[in-house]
Design an enzyme around this catalytic site. Structure first.
Site, PDB file in Angstrom:
ATOM      1  N   ASP A 126      33.102 -12.385 -27.628  1.00 39.05           N
ATOM      2  CA  ASP A 126      32.102 -13.173 -28.352  1.00 39.05           C
ATOM      3  C   ASP A 126      31.489 -14.230 -27.449  1.00 39.05           C
ATOM      4  OD1 ASP A 126      30.619 -14.729 -30.101  1.00 39.05           O
ATOM      5  OD2 ASP A 126      31.995 -14.386 -31.763  1.00 39.05           O
ATOM      6  N   ASP A 133      23.405 -12.543 -27.479  1.00 39.24           N
ATOM      7  CA  ASP A 133      24.663 -12.610 -28.221  1.00 39.24           C
ATOM      8  C   ASP A 133      25.386 -11.262 -28.185  1.00 39.24           C
ATOM      9  OD1 ASP A 133      26.607 -13.612 -30.067  1.00 39.24           O
ATOM     10  OD2 ASP A 133      25.562 -12.544 -31.672  1.00 39.24           O
TER      11      ASP A 133
END
Ligand code: NAG
Ligand code: NAG
Ligand code: NAG
Ligand code: NAG
Length: 440
Positions: A118, A320
């Site tokens: 992440d 992302d």
């Protein structure tokens, strides 16, 4: 002499065995030592449950529909004026989002763990042994010789908890966070060795989850690759010099894994780059300057202020690793989609979050999508701009607007658009590099 020869032969024999074993395990880390396998959550090398029914496209469409939660979460981060703490985990992060996992080890000797990669999150956490409500893939602190607990008074604890300590005495750094109304999880902030390929990051601070009540159980840990104080980059100090890159394999590449490469060595020598922007209000997010989008030869008319980076409102574009399909703020998406439809012609239907699906027979006329960043133009290969339905001859523009109920000013370049590219983050020199690389 004879002995030496025997020994040498034996040595080579075992060396061969070892390399054969490595070659035979496509799930193991890259043999050059600088890489950590990056595995699609539903891939063969991932231990987590695969959806029982439906095609891979259904799975991706389903994953993309869950993006809304994450878009809402990221948008709320971007909009925050002042961040006093980075709570150890947020509900959406922990429990709904799993895109790619990496194979790492925790403790000494190392225990194999799978953690979600992440880039928009700093901290890390792992389900720990004895955890009530966790899956059985847990980290066992009491079999590790390098494990240590952290006292509530250490600075990492206040960063992780966002809470003050009890006034008297020393106490462990406990956290208990509620989510989704009636669910919560609790644990302690601890430290132990983190093994990444051939590297070991000693005294790595992460959350050790000991109980989950209500709600669904997270099967995997989370490895935050953001750049805030609790992140891997910050905790590994000079080891990686603020540099890492990854190549995400396609969701379709069931058997394969990509790689996460940490540190400057082993990175592409020549790679086109765009400046990495820093939002002081939200230091974890990797902002870049998206200046425009072209469909075929047409530069889509988009008001510059809809793309502009603004640290005060959180507006701009981030890269992302946890969102599945690229999301643009509504007017930007509408302009892109209208131009795309204009060039493809025909009739359009919807599939999940995708609103521009068309008969795949006309795919040849589908124009390429080009993203313009400061100093870097990225023409998306068809595999990164279209998604094909399995049930019919249908292809969809694989992007979407921010969900209706999310008042977002953030554009998010997501994983479907990044697959089979190497994405390089050089925090030290404030650069993001992007190069096509087939890592399927
Ligand atoms: C380690 O912890 C687990 C769970 O808390 C416990 O069942 C086990 O007996 C412990 N093992 C040792 C060697 O202390
Ligand atoms: C964890 O559970 C799965 C099935 O639920 C089982 O196949 C596996 O052997 C278990 N692993 C351990 C370490 O108990
Ligand atoms: C967290 O704290 C609340 C309130 O004290 C409690 O009801 C809940 O069970 C705790 N959660 C866990 C997972 O321990
Ligand atoms: C982004 O690019 C635009 C257009 O080139 C430029 O005007 C703007 O200053 C850039 N923003 C940042 C933060 O670099």
């Amino acid at each position: 002499m004879e002995d030496l020869r025997t020994t040498t032969t034996l040595f080579f024999f075992f060396a061969l065995l070892i390399s054969a074993a490595k070659a035979a395990d496509p799930c193991a880390s890259q043999s050059d030592g600088s890489g950590v396998s990056v595995i699609p959550i539903y891939g063969k090398c991932s231990p987590f449950d695969k959806p029982k029914t439906g095609s891979l496209v259904d799975t991706v469409v389903n994953m993309a529909s869950k993006d809304s939660e994450r878009v809402r979460y990221l948008a709320s981060l971007g909009a925050q004026k002042k961040v006093t703490s980075a709570p150890i985990a947020s509900a959406q992060q922990l429990f709904n989002i799993a895109n790619y996992v990496v194979r790492v080890t925790l403790g000494t000797p190392g225990q194999l763990m799978f953690m979600v990669l992440d880039t928009s999150y700093d901290a890390a956490w792992a389900p720990c042994s004895g955890c009530a409500g966790c899956s059985n893939a847990t980290f066992s602190p009491n079999t590790s010789s390098t494990y240590g607990s952290l006292d509530c008074s250490v600075s990492q604890c206040s960063q992780a908890r966002g809470l003050t300590c009890p006034a008297t005495g020393s106490s462990p750094c406990l956290f208990n966070q509620s989510y989704g109304g009636d669910s919560s999880f609790s644990g302690t902030l601890v430290q132990d060795s983190l093994g990444l390929g051939n590297d070991v990051v000693p005294n790595y601070v992460f959350g050790c989850v000991s109980a989950i009540s209500g709600g669904s159980t997270p099967p995997q840990g989370l490895l935050g690759l953001g750049r805030g104080p609790l992140s891997l980059l910050s905790q590994s100090g000079s080891l990686y010099s603020g540099v890492f890159s990854y190549c995400l394999p396609s969701f379709k590449s069931y058997y394969f894994s990509g790689s996460l490469k940490l540190g400057p060595s082993g990175q592409p020598k020549i790679i086109r780059t765009t400046p990495l922007l820093r939002n002081p209000h939200r230091p974890s997010l990797y902002y870049v300057n998206l200046t425009g989008v072209s469909i075929g030869r047409v530069l889509v008319p988009i008001a510059p202020e809809l793309l502009a980076f603004d640290p005060n409102t959180g507006a701009g574009t981030i890269i992302d690793s946890g969102t599945v399909v690229t999301r643009f703020v509504q007017p930007v998406y509408t302009a892109i989609r209208d131009e795309f439809r204009n060039q493809v012609k025909g009739t359009f239907s919807s599939l999940g979050v995708f609103d521009t699906c068309f008969a795949a027979s006309s795919e040849a006329v589908a124009p390429p999508v080009k993203l313009h960043f400061t100093g870097l133009d990225l023409t998306l290969p068809m595999e990164n701009s279209l998604i094909h339905s399995s049930s019919g001859p249908l292809a969809c523009l694989a992007m979407a607007a921010a969900p209706n109920n999310v008042n977002s000013v953030l554009n998010i370049i997501a994983t479907l658009q990044q697959q089979n590219h190497r994405i390089l983050f050089d925090v030290t020199n404030s650069l993001v590099g992007i190069a096509r690389e087939l890592c399927n």
